[in-house]
Design a protein around this motif. Sequence first.
Motif, PDB file in Angstrom:
ATOM      1  N   GLY A 193       0.789  -1.222   0.000  1.00 19.28           N
ATOM      2  CA  GLY A 193       0.000   0.000   0.000  1.00 19.28           C
ATOM      3  C   GLY A 193       0.819   1.269   0.000  1.00 19.28           C
ATOM      4  N   ASP A 194       2.126   1.172  -0.192  1.00 21.84           N
ATOM      5  CA  ASP A 194       2.984   2.351  -0.206  1.00 21.84           C
ATOM      6  C   ASP A 194       2.954   2.979  -1.593  1.00 21.84           C
ATOM      7  OD1 ASP A 194       4.874   4.303   0.019  1.00 21.84           O
ATOM      8  OD2 ASP A 194       6.498   3.001   0.732  1.00 21.84           O
ATOM      9  N   TYR A 195       2.115   4.009  -1.744  1.00 21.90           N
ATOM     10  CA  TYR A 195       1.976   4.691  -3.022  1.00 21.90           C
ATOM     11  C   TYR A 195       2.762   6.001  -3.057  1.00 21.90           C
ATOM     12  CZ  TYR A 195      -1.842   1.530  -4.340  1.00 21.90           C
ATOM     13  OH  TYR A 195      -2.592   0.430  -4.678  1.00 21.90           O
ATOM     14  N   THR A 196       3.688   6.156  -2.151  1.00 22.18           N
ATOM     15  CA  THR A 196       4.599   7.288  -2.279  1.00 22.18           C
ATOM     16  C   THR A 196       5.478   7.044  -3.500  1.00 22.18           C
ATOM     17  OG1 THR A 196       6.323   6.272  -0.912  1.00 22.18           O
ATOM     18  CG2 THR A 196       4.641   7.577   0.224  1.00 22.18           C
ATOM     19  N   ASP A 197       6.131   8.094  -3.980  1.00 25.04           N
ATOM     20  CA  ASP A 197       6.991   7.910  -5.149  1.00 25.04           C
ATOM     21  C   ASP A 197       8.089   6.899  -4.877  1.00 25.04           C
ATOM     22  OD1 ASP A 197       5.511   9.622  -6.652  1.00 25.04           O
ATOM     23  OD2 ASP A 197       6.816  11.354  -6.369  1.00 25.04           O
ATOM     24  N   ARG A 198       8.635   6.945  -3.694  1.00 27.00           N
ATOM     25  CA  ARG A 198       9.695   5.997  -3.351  1.00 27.00           C
ATOM     26  C   ARG A 198       9.151   4.567  -3.334  1.00 27.00           C
ATOM     27  NH1 ARG A 198      11.663   3.463   1.219  1.00 27.00           N
ATOM     28  NH2 ARG A 198      13.918   3.083   1.237  1.00 27.00           N
ATOM     29  N   GLY A 199       7.942   4.409  -2.767  1.00 27.78           N
ATOM     30  CA  GLY A 199       7.359   3.079  -2.697  1.00 27.78           C
ATOM     31  C   GLY A 199       6.988   2.534  -4.058  1.00 27.78           C
ATOM     32  N   ARG A 200       6.449   3.386  -4.937  1.00 24.79           N
ATOM     33  CA  ARG A 200       6.025   2.920  -6.255  1.00 24.79           C
ATOM     34  C   ARG A 200       7.212   2.583  -7.151  1.00 24.79           C
ATOM     35  NH1 ARG A 200       2.221   6.682  -9.231  1.00 24.79           N
ATOM     36  NH2 ARG A 200       3.867   8.186  -8.828  1.00 24.79           N
ATOM     37  N   ARG A 201       8.357   3.182  -6.870  1.00 23.33           N
ATOM     38  CA  ARG A 201       9.532   2.946  -7.721  1.00 23.33           C
ATOM     39  C   ARG A 201      10.322   1.720  -7.303  1.00 23.33           C
ATOM     40  NH1 ARG A 201      11.219   9.362  -7.895  1.00 23.33           N
ATOM     41  NH2 ARG A 201       9.511   9.987  -9.298  1.00 23.33           N
ATOM     42  N   LYS A 202       9.905   1.096  -6.212  1.00 24.30           N
ATOM     43  CA  LYS A 202      10.602  -0.125  -5.822  1.00 24.30           C
ATOM     44  C   LYS A 202      10.325  -1.229  -6.848  1.00 24.30           C
ATOM     45  CE  LYS A 202      11.236   0.573  -0.894  1.00 24.30           C
ATOM     46  NZ  LYS A 202      11.128  -0.027   0.452  1.00 24.30           N
ATOM     47  N   MET A 203      11.198  -2.200  -6.853  1.00 25.68           N
ATOM     48  CA  MET A 203      11.109  -3.268  -7.849  1.00 25.68           C
ATOM     49  C   MET A 203      10.322  -4.457  -7.285  1.00 25.68           C
ATOM     50  SD  MET A 203      14.979  -3.074  -9.333  1.00 25.68           S
ATOM     51  CE  MET A 203      14.635  -4.220 -10.655  1.00 25.68           C
ATOM     52  N   PRO A 204       9.544  -5.140  -8.133  1.00 27.63           N
ATOM     53  CA  PRO A 204       9.296  -4.810  -9.543  1.00 27.63           C
ATOM     54  C   PRO A 204       8.295  -3.665  -9.676  1.00 27.63           C
ATOM     55  CG  PRO A 204       8.159  -6.821  -8.936  1.00 27.63           C
ATOM     56  CD  PRO A 204       8.955  -6.423  -7.737  1.00 27.63           C
ATOM     57  N   ALA A 205       8.567  -2.768 -10.586  1.00 25.28           N
ATOM     58  CA  ALA A 205       7.751  -1.569 -10.766  1.00 25.28           C
ATOM     59  C   ALA A 205       6.760  -1.750 -11.909  1.00 25.28           C
ATOM     60  CB  ALA A 205       8.654  -0.369 -11.048  1.00 25.28           C
ATOM     61  N   LEU A 206       5.694  -0.972 -11.848  1.00 22.13           N
ATOM     62  CA  LEU A 206       4.713  -0.837 -12.927  1.00 22.13           C
ATOM     63  C   LEU A 206       3.892  -2.096 -13.175  1.00 22.13           C
ATOM     64  CD1 LEU A 206       6.888   1.077 -15.556  1.00 22.13           C
ATOM     65  CD2 LEU A 206       5.491   2.029 -13.719  1.00 22.13           C
ATOM     66  N   MET A 207       4.003  -3.083 -12.293  1.00 15.97           N
ATOM     67  CA  MET A 207       3.257  -4.328 -12.487  1.00 15.97           C
ATOM     68  C   MET A 207       2.299  -4.552 -11.332  1.00 15.97           C
ATOM     69  SD  MET A 207       5.972  -6.917 -14.179  1.00 15.97           S
ATOM     70  CE  MET A 207       4.587  -7.809 -14.882  1.00 15.97           C
ATOM     71  N   CYS A 208       1.261  -5.336 -11.599  1.00 17.16           N
ATOM     72  CA  CYS A 208       0.183  -5.525 -10.635  1.00 17.16           C
ATOM     73  C   CYS A 208       0.258  -6.903 -10.001  1.00 17.16           C
ATOM     74  CB  CYS A 208      -1.157  -5.362 -11.349  1.00 17.16           C
ATOM     75  SG  CYS A 208      -2.585  -5.384 -10.262  1.00 17.16           S
ATOM     76  N   GLY A 209      -0.008  -6.974  -8.707  1.00 12.41           N
ATOM     77  CA  GLY A 209      -0.002  -8.238  -7.986  1.00 12.41           C
ATOM     78  C   GLY A 209      -1.407  -8.747  -7.730  1.00 12.41           C
ATOM     79  N   ALA A 210      -1.490  -9.853  -7.009  1.00  8.13           N
ATOM     80  CA  ALA A 210      -2.763 -10.517  -6.773  1.00  8.13           C
ATOM     81  C   ALA A 210      -3.701  -9.704  -5.896  1.00  8.13           C
ATOM     82  CB  ALA A 210      -2.531 -11.885  -6.140  1.00  8.13           C
ATOM     83  N   ASP A 211      -3.172  -8.735  -5.184  1.00 13.26           N
ATOM     84  CA  ASP A 211      -3.997  -7.895  -4.322  1.00 13.26           C
ATOM     85  C   ASP A 211      -4.430  -6.611  -5.022  1.00 13.26           C
ATOM     86  OD1 ASP A 211      -1.497  -6.777  -4.493  1.00 13.26           O
ATOM     87  OD2 ASP A 211      -0.979  -7.090  -2.389  1.00 13.26           O
ATOM     88  N   ASN A 212      -4.126  -6.508  -6.327  1.00 11.88           N
ATOM     89  CA  ASN A 212      -4.438  -5.325  -7.128  1.00 11.88           C
ATOM     90  C   ASN A 212      -3.557  -4.144  -6.772  1.00 11.88           C
ATOM     91  OD1 ASN A 212      -6.026  -4.732  -9.402  1.00 11.88           O
ATOM     92  ND2 ASN A 212      -7.300  -3.325  -8.217  1.00 11.88           N
ATOM     93  N   ASN A 213      -2.532  -4.365  -5.975  1.00 13.04           N
ATOM     94  CA  ASN A 213      -1.544  -3.343  -5.678  1.00 13.04           C
ATOM     95  C   ASN A 213      -0.266  -3.654  -6.456  1.00 13.04           C
ATOM     96  OD1 ASN A 213      -3.183  -2.020  -3.636  1.00 13.04           O
ATOM     97  ND2 ASN A 213      -2.787  -3.823  -2.390  1.00 13.04           N
ATOM     98  N   TYR A 214       0.747  -2.832  -6.265  1.00 13.07           N
ATOM     99  CA  TYR A 214       1.987  -3.055  -7.004  1.00 13.07           C
ATOM    100  C   TYR A 214       2.596  -4.394  -6.608  1.00 13.07           C
ATOM    101  CZ  TYR A 214       1.859   1.706  -8.804  1.00 13.07           C
ATOM    102  OH  TYR A 214       1.497   2.852  -9.468  1.00 13.07           O
ATOM    103  N   LEU A 215       3.034  -5.124  -7.617  1.00 10.03           N
ATOM    104  CA  LEU A 215       3.534  -6.484  -7.445  1.00 10.03           C
ATOM    105  C   LEU A 215       4.777  -6.521  -6.560  1.00 10.03           C
ATOM    106  CD1 LEU A 215       3.540  -9.513  -8.353  1.00 10.03           C
ATOM    107  CD2 LEU A 215       4.988  -8.786 -10.265  1.00 10.03           C
ATOM    108  N   SER A 216       4.841  -7.539  -5.722  1.00  7.06           N
ATOM    109  CA  SER A 216       6.068  -7.841  -4.993  1.00  7.06           C
ATOM    110  C   SER A 216       6.454  -9.278  -5.306  1.00  7.06           C
ATOM    111  CB  SER A 216       5.884  -7.660  -3.481  1.00  7.06           C
ATOM    112  OG  SER A 216       5.042  -8.675  -2.971  1.00  7.06           O
ATOM    113  N   LEU A 217       7.708  -9.589  -5.084  1.00  7.04           N
ATOM    114  CA  LEU A 217       8.154 -10.963  -5.190  1.00  7.04           C
ATOM    115  C   LEU A 217       7.682 -11.731  -3.968  1.00  7.04           C
ATOM    116  CD1 LEU A 217      11.826 -10.339  -6.402  1.00  7.04           C
ATOM    117  CD2 LEU A 217       9.787 -10.709  -7.789  1.00  7.04           C
TER     118      LEU A 217
END
Length: 776
Positions: free
Chosen positions: A435-459
């Motif tokens: 849920g970290d939608y700060t610029d720093r949080g959104r730029r973490k890897m992997p970026a620009l991809m969606c995960g199963a929770d509809n938030n930014y994907l994590s490994l």
Amino acid sequence: MTIRELRILPPLAIGRLGGADTPLDNYVLEEPARPLEFRTIKGAETLLVDDATGEISGSHIPETVVFKENGKIRPVWPFLEVFVVTDDDAIRPLDLALLTELGLTPTDVKWQVEVANRKVVRRTDDPNDQVTAKTEWFSDHVRRPLQGHSPNFVSPEAFIDFGHVQYIKPNKQYPGIRFRFMPAKGLIYGPRIHDKHGKPIPDPDNIIPPERAIYEVSKRTTWYGFEIPVAVDDEEMTTKRGKFWNETLPSSLFAIDPPAPPWLYGNYAKSRGYLDDACDGVVEVSLKLKDGRTLRAVARITASPPALVPDAGFLRTLADDLDQVINGPKIDDAEPAEVTQARAEDIVRRAYETVRFMNVAVMNGGMVEGRPGLSLDTMPAEEAFDTERLLRPVMSEPTVDTITVMALHQQLYAAMRGGTAPWFTHFLRLPNEAGDYTDRGRRKMPALMCGADNNYLSLTWRQIETIKKAATAAGTAGNLEHGGNAPAPAAVAPPALTPRNKSAQLLFPARGNPASSRVDVAVGNCVPGLEMDFRAVWRRLLTGIVLREYDNLVVEVDPDVEDPDIKKLVGHRLLMAGGFKMMTTMVGPSPADPAASVVLSTENNPHGLAPLEWSNALAHLLHFHKPGDDIECVFTAKPSWYLQHPYEDDKAKSYKHLTLKLRPFFDADTAVISRDLVKPGELTQGLCSPWQNDYRECSCYYWASARPDYVNVEPGPDGTSKGDNWLQKERVGHYVPDDYQDERLILYDDLFHKWEHWLRFQIQGRDVPGQNAGDS
């Protein structure tokens, strides 16, 4: 020697749909001479089955693997092999010699198969919409049809063709006991429409021929014309349970009346009543021994879309998620450093292969050729809709390009190999930072991809821990000659096959099976996935309740539950399990001070909460507990159908505190996902109906290497990349942004009419020659 158990390997085999009469030849992926170059597709031993006798007549190794013939995609028909576990704790193939030693014959081996398609019932909640095919027990070697029937079809004789299965007849040259799953052709089925006089009329869209118009259209059926119900508030929901709709995520993954997609038209979605021939289920084998014992074993099968980028990996596969289930989120200190290093490099490499197929400049969410970012389907646009805030590109727009980001991954890979990448781990998104939608949080890897929770994907936690351990390993710092131009590292030897080595069972390479039948090429825990919706596996992990695939809402209680408190849990939300929180708070930059962060609350989500995806949220339970252990769970005090509530320590006493037991994830010592967790049809029930919708409904920020976005990419004259949108009808070397309306792109009905004509395979990052305009 005493036979204790049977095994079917692999425990999960992926079949691939296709209209060609000849199945795809076997192939393997050879590692390149240099890291980050394309893998090479190499033909491998392909078993040839005689249709008349049902036995293997020989084999061949193709010089070139051909994925299309006569304009049709060649399906993948995987084999399954039977093994026995002996009293000396060994595992060996079941074959003619062993059957003879046991005083048995091949006819003593019996099979039964059950598959289902639950895509419609998952949405309508009408049990009569389930489509099921189940064979009788059989021991002959003829092809057995899988005919899927449903009470809501026009007659008991109407069915969906789910393909065939076959017990392969063993012979002297090929004595092993084998089974084969032959998925269907990837066809679309639909409703039988009538005029006002009750006379059947042709499909006005000319997509469903009369013989596939099998769904009854009447007052008692709901799929044709099904509309997404209007949500009601929690207070009304507590007294009017019947109005609750257990929506999917995304919510309208089905063919709808044009125009589409629904989010461009007020989220209105009215079903065209389409069904498909995808399915999943179980294969069971039985062997009655002379001592009177009957041994049985099970494996899972699924019929999935074709693997259209067969030489690329995805950064988070189904194998990664299952590896975390088997081995836990942590890395064993005793694991050899070279094994950890090789696995970490493979993850970074797969990230590179994924980014290679993304137009990063478009996926970043900024203006594209004068079009606002909100007109295109990207992860930043999804974020803006969810949080009701202005769209903000993730990265600085002038510096973002696919070639630039690929170069960054090359640097990361070189640093990883050189032992100078401890800094890299700080740029990995942790699963609890979804849920970290700060610029720093959104730029973490992997970026620009969606995960199963509809938030930014994590490994997975385990992938992250692998990279951390490799990045900080002693003895490699400063070894920069092992950079991007060094020879590729040696592959890690596959794990030894033993009765209890689940990893080895999971990755078992059955003889004759193409690489695309394996779980290590399948999309993992993303929204929702192509081969299967892995989120569905976790819903029943805690005994007594069924959770929703994508969040912490309790949607069912098991009918045999006796505890009165558990019986009342439907509508409540699971806030914590075993001490681990199931939700996180969405935060983003403050409008007044971009350096500060605020909770991203909305009217519909006043606490700004986001669910954590199950595969990572519940992985620790499996690691720290055994099946049958008591798990302390915390639920909301009241039903919370639509509003999501956070767990607050100072309100701990006001919640419902209940103890639930942990279910086994696998059957016994096998790597078969437990039948207590997933019933036939549930692995695919959250996917599109028909499955062709997936290629339009979900953009490439879900799984770019499986559903590519950017192809034929090369440097342009200004140093940035140029190439084609994979969905462009004509290849012109210029990317057409996907606004879901541009007729230069392959649209919904194009796929419904001619999906095999339009979907192009990609090898070495380019269209396979001879596929112009979708030809073979």
